[in-house]
Motif scaffolding. Structure first.
Motif, PDB file in Angstrom:
ATOM      1  N   THR A  56       2.641 -27.308   2.343  1.00  0.00           N
ATOM      2  CA  THR A  56       1.549 -26.381   2.095  1.00  0.00           C
ATOM      3  C   THR A  56       0.764 -26.801   0.874  1.00  0.00           C
ATOM      4  O   THR A  56       1.320 -27.339  -0.073  1.00  0.00           O
ATOM      5  CB  THR A  56       2.102 -24.956   1.846  1.00  0.00           C
ATOM      6  N   HIS A  97      21.471 -19.321  -6.604  1.00  0.00           N
ATOM      7  CA  HIS A  97      20.044 -19.499  -6.841  1.00  0.00           C
ATOM      8  C   HIS A  97      19.569 -20.817  -6.240  1.00  0.00           C
ATOM      9  O   HIS A  97      18.512 -20.889  -5.616  1.00  0.00           O
ATOM     10  CB  HIS A  97      19.770 -19.464  -8.343  1.00  0.00           C
ATOM     11  N   ALA A  98      20.393 -21.845  -6.394  1.00  0.00           N
ATOM     12  CA  ALA A  98      20.020 -23.165  -5.871  1.00  0.00           C
ATOM     13  C   ALA A  98      19.928 -23.130  -4.353  1.00  0.00           C
ATOM     14  O   ALA A  98      18.994 -23.694  -3.758  1.00  0.00           O
ATOM     15  CB  ALA A  98      21.041 -24.198  -6.317  1.00  0.00           C
ATOM     16  N   THR A 154      16.914 -21.109  -3.348  1.00  0.00           N
ATOM     17  CA  THR A 154      15.714 -21.888  -3.630  1.00  0.00           C
ATOM     18  C   THR A 154      15.368 -22.796  -2.453  1.00  0.00           C
ATOM     19  O   THR A 154      14.216 -22.873  -2.021  1.00  0.00           O
ATOM     20  CB  THR A 154      15.924 -22.740  -4.896  1.00  0.00           C
ATOM     21  N   ASN A 155      16.398 -23.460  -1.938  1.00  0.00           N
ATOM     22  CA  ASN A 155      16.160 -24.393  -0.838  1.00  0.00           C
ATOM     23  C   ASN A 155      15.653 -23.696   0.418  1.00  0.00           C
ATOM     24  O   ASN A 155      14.948 -24.298   1.213  1.00  0.00           O
ATOM     25  CB  ASN A 155      17.441 -25.170  -0.531  1.00  0.00           C
ATOM     26  N   GLN A 198      14.005 -20.484   0.371  1.00  0.00           N
ATOM     27  CA  GLN A 198      12.761 -19.787   0.070  1.00  0.00           C
ATOM     28  C   GLN A 198      11.599 -20.743  -0.176  1.00  0.00           C
ATOM     29  O   GLN A 198      10.463 -20.445   0.140  1.00  0.00           O
ATOM     30  CB  GLN A 198      12.948 -18.900  -1.165  1.00  0.00           C
ATOM     31  N   LYS A 199      11.909 -21.852  -0.790  1.00  0.00           N
ATOM     32  CA  LYS A 199      10.827 -22.731  -1.230  1.00  0.00           C
ATOM     33  C   LYS A 199      10.734 -23.980  -0.373  1.00  0.00           C
ATOM     34  O   LYS A 199      10.280 -25.030  -0.838  1.00  0.00           O
ATOM     35  CB  LYS A 199      11.047 -23.121  -2.700  1.00  0.00           C
ATOM     36  N   ARG A 200      11.203 -23.886   0.862  1.00  0.00           N
ATOM     37  CA  ARG A 200      11.257 -25.113   1.666  1.00  0.00           C
ATOM     38  C   ARG A 200       9.869 -25.710   1.895  1.00  0.00           C
ATOM     39  O   ARG A 200       9.700 -26.916   1.933  1.00  0.00           O
ATOM     40  CB  ARG A 200      11.986 -24.876   2.976  1.00  0.00           C
ATOM     41  N   LYS A 201       8.858 -24.843   1.983  1.00  0.00           N
ATOM     42  CA  LYS A 201       7.506 -25.367   2.192  1.00  0.00           C
ATOM     43  C   LYS A 201       7.064 -26.216   1.001  1.00  0.00           C
ATOM     44  O   LYS A 201       6.469 -27.283   1.167  1.00  0.00           O
ATOM     45  CB  LYS A 201       6.528 -24.211   2.368  1.00  0.00           C
ATOM     46  N   LEU A 202       7.364 -25.692  -0.141  1.00  0.00           N
ATOM     47  CA  LEU A 202       6.996 -26.403  -1.357  1.00  0.00           C
ATOM     48  C   LEU A 202       7.768 -27.719  -1.462  1.00  0.00           C
ATOM     49  O   LEU A 202       7.217 -28.770  -1.804  1.00  0.00           O
ATOM     50  CB  LEU A 202       7.304 -25.512  -2.564  1.00  0.00           C
ATOM     51  N   ILE A 203       9.050 -27.635  -1.128  1.00  0.00           N
ATOM     52  CA  ILE A 203       9.886 -28.825  -1.232  1.00  0.00           C
ATOM     53  C   ILE A 203       9.459 -29.877  -0.210  1.00  0.00           C
ATOM     54  O   ILE A 203       9.408 -31.066  -0.500  1.00  0.00           O
ATOM     55  CB  ILE A 203      11.369 -28.441  -1.029  1.00  0.00           C
ATOM     56  N   GLU A 204       9.136 -29.419   0.986  1.00  0.00           N
ATOM     57  CA  GLU A 204       8.737 -30.338   2.047  1.00  0.00           C
ATOM     58  C   GLU A 204       7.299 -30.806   1.905  1.00  0.00           C
ATOM     59  O   GLU A 204       6.833 -31.653   2.660  1.00  0.00           O
ATOM     60  CB  GLU A 204       8.893 -29.644   3.407  1.00  0.00           C
TER      61      GLU A 204
END
Lengths: 365, 249
Positions: free
Chosen positions: A353, A337-338, A341-342, A344-350
């Protein structure tokens, strides 16, 4: 005839009779006046008539019963009852035996005690048939006229071996098949002989069944666990355990808990009354208790481990193994999952967006 | 140097009693799992000392029973606080009775468990999925405490003994009660793993200080999210006064 008259006729002395009463009084934990009550009851009351049935069982209860520890008790015990029918012990056979039983039931209707050894199959009647009649039919008929029913041993109390998974004969214990009659569950496989004697003596003396616990067992014998009265308890608290049957600790008589002893789970008086003339009991002989006085103990295999195998998944697995496997699976799951997550959610993390909040989008109360 | 653009507001979410409950509960569960496992499967700590000089297994059991008591009292306190605490601590967070809660549960499943979209779920307190699992954990805790008491009080003079022994014997005796107690321990262990992971996850993704919020009580919430939430509260429950609504300056 009263019990005492019967004994006198058989050549027992008054002294032996009183000795027996004293032993029984001590067994039941009565005070001195209680012993006098036993003497009086056995002196004056008529003997209790007993019909003793054997259904699906191994007769180990009878074996135990006729080996009551004290020689005097052993001899006297069978005289205590007017054993009108017991297909194992009686001399008569065939039609004569059955007729005796029928006559006794008719004559003492509503007053006799029905003793049941063994479970009753509710599957095909072919599993247990006596004299051409099914166990269920015999039991139902005899139970109807009984003053009380004593269920001897684990079979009659909770099904024991026959009732264990998958229970092919659909064996049922006595208390599941009858309602409205007092049923005394004298647990154990077999029950301790002196306990059996004590229950009967109590009934004769006081004319009522002893106080029962939540599982229908007489409290005076089943109020405490073997663990509570075990002489090896000190080793339990000290954490000194036998690790294998042939090690030094076994020789020293350490606690058998680690070897799967079910003493902490089992209500019985093995630790106090013991067996075979109070010589010993399983734990004293170096073997862990298997919990034979508890319902469903045969489904708690293996005997030498605390947690039973979980049936139905093909492999031998205890709850601990399944739990450990589930833990590993969960750890693997969260790791995956971790990683995902990295990705799938890279936009959010970076922070690449914007996610503007729409009207009324926030959850929560 | 990277600097975030968005305006954040500090929101006081977890009151002191909630935080105390959380950490006492967490510590108790860890201790109970460890001591419980030792009781179920004692390690071979042997010595040549006489039994009279040694009592370690007794102390392990004592710890388990004493911490179990703390665990239960703590739980009862939290039950009280579910009615006395602020809006984020209140009981209705944990019981999914409204359609909105169920919608939020499915949304959280999509977003945070199945990772189907980038856009986060906006919550201030618990998200609905987490809150519902806490209800499950609470029920498990009650079962665990009940089965524990059943085994603890047998053959004692405790005032609860008649009740617990009655329960024990009507459940089918020690074997089954002991098994329930033991198997549920694993449920707690699995919960701990997932719970801690998801705290890390949310802190990493949403950067709202969720991990430290259980220490200090404050979360960093985006200003627009908070505005929307306040609007919603004002609209749905205009008379609702909550300690959380008081301004903390």
């Amino acid at each position: 005839m009263t019990f005492y008259e019967e004994l006198k006729a058989k050549g027992y002395t008054r002294r032996q009779f009183l000795k027996f009463c004293g032993i029984m009084g001590a067994m039941m934990g009565l005070r001195q006046t209680g012993v006098a009550q036993i003497v009086e009851a056995l002196d004056t009351k008529e003997r209790v008539h007993v019909i003793w049935e054997h259904f699906q069982e191994c007769t180990c209860c009878s074996e135990s019963f006729i080996r009551a520890s004290h020689p005097l008790v052993g001899k006297i015990l069978l005289e205590l009852l007017s054993l009108d029918y017991d297909d194992l012990l009686m001399a008569a056979a065939g039609r004569v035996a059955e007729e005796t039983k029928e006559a006794s039931i008719k004559k003492h209707y509503g007053k006799y005690i029905l003793c049941v050894e063994g479970s009753i199959p509710t599957g095909s009647y072919g599993y247990c048939t006596l004299g051409g009649r099914s166990a269920r039919e015999i039991f139902d008929e005899e139970a109807r006229g009984a003053a009380a029913i004593i269920a001897w041993g684990n079979c009659a109390c909770s099904g024991c071996v026959q009732g264990a998974h998958p229970n092919p004969t659909k064996a049922r214990p006595v208390h599941k098949l009858i309602s409205g009659k007092p049923v005394i569950n004298v647990q154990g496989c077999p029950p301790i002989a002196d306990v059996m004697a004590g229950v009967i003596t109590y009934y004769i003396t006081f004319g009522r069944i002893p106080e029962l616990d939540g599982m229908g067992r007489p409290k005076m014998f089943y109020a405490r666990r073997i663990h509570d009265t075990c002489y090896r308890r000190a080793f339990f608290d000290a954490g000194l355990f036998v690790q294998s049957f042939d090690d030094e600790n076994a020789k020293k008589g350490y606690c058998l808990y680690y070897m799967g002893c079910k003493g902490p789970n089992t209500y019985n008086s093995c630790g106090i009354i013991k067996w075979n003339d109070s010589v010993s009991y399983p734990i004293q002989s170096g073997h862990p208790c298997i919990g034979c006085a508890e319902p469903g103990y045969f489904d708690q295999e293996p005997f030498y481990e605390h947690l039973p195998s979980v049936p139905g998944i093909g492999i031998e697995a205890t709850a601990d193994k399944i739990g450990a496997a589930a833990t590993v699976a969960t750890l693997a799951g969260v790791s995956v999952h971790a990683v995902v997550t990295n990705i799938q959610k890279r936009k959010l993390i970076e922070n690449n967006t914007e996610f503007p909040v729409k009207e009324d989008e926030v959850d929560g109360i | 140097m990277k600097i975030r653009r968005r305006n954040l507001r500090e929101v006081y979410v977890w009151q002191l009693p909630v935080r105390f409950f959380h950490w006492i509960n967490a510590a108790a569960i860890v201790v109970l799992c460890i001591t419980g496992y030792i009781i179920g499967d004692p390690p071979a700590i042997q010595s040549n000392a006489e039994a009279i000089h040694s009592y370690w297994f007794g102390y392990v059991r004592l710890t388990h029973l004493a911490v179990g008591m703390i665990f239960v009292v703590n739980l009862l306190f939290r039950l009280y606080w579910a009615f006395a605490g602020n809006r984020f601590a209140r009981w209705n967070n944990f019981v999914p009775l409204t359609r909105a809660q169920w919608r939020s549960i499915f949304k959280t499943l999509r977003v945070d468990i199945l990772l189907l979209t980038d856009k986060p779920v906006y919550d201030i307190g618990h998200n609905s999925l987490a809150a519902t699992t806490y209800l499950g954990l609470f029920i498990l805790s009650i079962i665990q405490a009940t089965t524990g008491f059943m085994m603890m009080f047998v053959t004692t003079n405790n005032i609860m003994e008649p009740v617990t022994t009655w329960g024990l014997q009507h459940l089918g005796g020690f074997f089954i009660v002991r098994q329930i107690h033991h198997i549920l321990m694993w449920a707690f262990i699995l919960f701990m793993i997932i719970h801690v992971y998801l705290v890390f996850y949310h802190d990493y993704i949403e950067r709202n200080g969720i991990a430290s919020s259980m220490i200090g009580g404050w979360k960093f919430i985006r200003a627009d999210v908070m505005d929307d939430y306040e609007k919603k509260i004002k609209r749905n429950r205009p008379d609702d006064s909550d300690p959380c609504d008081e301004p903390h300056e």
